[in-house]
Design a protein around this motif. Structure first.
Motif, PDB file in Angstrom:
ATOM      1  N   ARG A  13       0.834  -1.210   0.000  1.00 20.87           N
ATOM      2  CA  ARG A  13       0.000   0.000   0.000  1.00 20.87           C
ATOM      3  C   ARG A  13       0.863   1.251   0.000  1.00 20.87           C
ATOM      4  NH1 ARG A  13      -4.185  -1.559   4.872  1.00 20.87           N
ATOM      5  NH2 ARG A  13      -4.990  -3.471   3.915  1.00 20.87           N
ATOM      6  N   PRO A  14       0.327   2.353  -0.565  1.00 21.29           N
ATOM      7  CA  PRO A  14       1.012   3.639  -0.420  1.00 21.29           C
ATOM      8  C   PRO A  14       1.043   4.021   1.064  1.00 21.29           C
ATOM      9  CG  PRO A  14      -0.746   3.763  -2.072  1.00 21.29           C
ATOM     10  CD  PRO A  14      -0.880   2.444  -1.377  1.00 21.29           C
ATOM     11  N   ALA A  15       2.061   4.766   1.449  1.00 22.76           N
ATOM     12  CA  ALA A  15       2.205   5.153   2.856  1.00 22.76           C
ATOM     13  C   ALA A  15       0.960   5.863   3.388  1.00 22.76           C
ATOM     14  CB  ALA A  15       3.436   6.028   3.029  1.00 22.76           C
ATOM     15  N   SER A  16       0.285   6.630   2.543  1.00 22.27           N
ATOM     16  CA  SER A  16      -0.916   7.348   2.994  1.00 22.27           C
ATOM     17  C   SER A  16      -2.045   6.396   3.377  1.00 22.27           C
ATOM     18  CB  SER A  16      -1.399   8.317   1.913  1.00 22.27           C
ATOM     19  OG  SER A  16      -1.738   7.609   0.732  1.00 22.27           O
ATOM     20  N   ARG A  17      -1.985   5.155   2.917  1.00 18.46           N
ATOM     21  CA  ARG A  17      -2.991   4.150   3.273  1.00 18.46           C
ATOM     22  C   ARG A  17      -2.520   3.272   4.431  1.00 18.46           C
ATOM     23  NH1 ARG A  17      -4.705   0.803  -1.206  1.00 18.46           N
ATOM     24  NH2 ARG A  17      -6.059  -0.072   0.379  1.00 18.46           N
ATOM     25  N   ARG A  18      -1.480   3.713   5.110  1.00 21.99           N
ATOM     26  CA  ARG A  18      -0.987   3.019   6.309  1.00 21.99           C
ATOM     27  C   ARG A  18      -0.926   3.994   7.486  1.00 21.99           C
ATOM     28  NH1 ARG A  18       1.458  -1.921   6.194  1.00 21.99           N
ATOM     29  NH2 ARG A  18       0.879  -1.763   8.378  1.00 21.99           N
ATOM     30  N   PRO A  19      -2.068   4.564   7.886  1.00 19.54           N
ATOM     31  CA  PRO A  19      -2.068   5.513   9.002  1.00 19.54           C
ATOM     32  C   PRO A  19      -1.711   4.865  10.338  1.00 19.54           C
ATOM     33  CG  PRO A  19      -4.317   4.986   8.375  1.00 19.54           C
ATOM     34  CD  PRO A  19      -3.406   4.345   7.351  1.00 19.54           C
ATOM     35  N   ASP A  20      -1.624   3.544  10.353  1.00 21.69           N
ATOM     36  CA  ASP A  20      -1.228   2.828  11.566  1.00 21.69           C
ATOM     37  C   ASP A  20       0.284   2.860  11.775  1.00 21.69           C
ATOM     38  OD1 ASP A  20      -1.178   1.210   9.172  1.00 21.69           O
ATOM     39  OD2 ASP A  20      -0.762  -0.529  10.433  1.00 21.69           O
ATOM     40  N   LEU A  21       1.038   3.368  10.798  1.00 21.58           N
ATOM     41  CA  LEU A  21       2.495   3.412  10.894  1.00 21.58           C
ATOM     42  C   LEU A  21       2.980   4.853  11.010  1.00 21.58           C
ATOM     43  CD1 LEU A  21       3.424   0.858   8.073  1.00 21.58           C
ATOM     44  CD2 LEU A  21       3.059   0.403  10.515  1.00 21.58           C
TER      45      LEU A  21
END
Length: 178
Positions: free
Chosen positions: A127-135
């Motif tokens: 996933r793009p980083a913007s779709r990993r708000p858990d990180l």
């Protein structure tokens, strides 16, 4: 068998577009390597395993997954400057959680200023980083240096990371040339 699969992939898939190489490498390691802790696998509080060590044990922690993916992608022809090993704080229990745990993922940058794609051993899809708000990124690095979040250029030398320099020396002793 895992070593042979890995070796064949390095040769057979080296002419694919980067997106396909990323997917194949992420899936290979996420499916064939089980997660384990360093004390359980290596009898050490913190050990960065080489790709061969991780494949040989069929197990690794998050750093071991990232290291194996990073070097495998390089061997397949992905430009090393497009890849960064990234330390993050992972929110445990969802994006609204205040509980975090140290974690490492591999980031792929199609262009230096592009949003990175995230390869993670916790989820199969990239996933793009913007779709990993858990990180929550802490810092990232590769052989060129160490970056802080939002930095366009490395802030310091990777030589400051002793586990990295030890790992690279061991991998060169195993016959890797990078």
């Amino acid at each position: 068998a895992k070593f042979q699969t890995w070796r064949k992939m390095n040769v057979a898939d080296s002419n694919l577009p980067d997106a396909d190489r990323l997917k194949r490498v992420n899936e290979l390691f996420n499916r064939q390597i089980r997660f384990g802790t360093d004390p359980d696998i290596w009898n050490s509080p913190d050990y960065w395993a080489s790709s061969l060590e991780t494949i040989g044990q069929s197990a690794g922690d998050c750093e071991d997954f990232v290291i194996a993916k990073y070097f495998t992608l390089q061997m397949m022809g992905v430009e090393p400057g497009r890849l960064r090993l990234t330390y993050v704080k992972a929110k445990i229990g969802g994006v609204n959680s205040t509980v975090t745990q140290a974690h490492m993922v591999l980031a792929y940058y199609a262009q230096p200023d592009a949003e990175p794609l995230v390869l993670d051993n916790l989820i199969t899809d990239i996933r793009p980083a913007s779709r990993r708000p858990d990180l929550l990124p802490v810092f990232s690095f590769n052989s060129d240096g160490i970056w802080v979040p939002g930095g366009a250029q490395p802030k310091s030398s990777v030589e400051k990371l002793s586990r990295w320099t030890d790992l690279v020396a061991r991998m060169k002793a195993e016959g890797f040339d990078f």
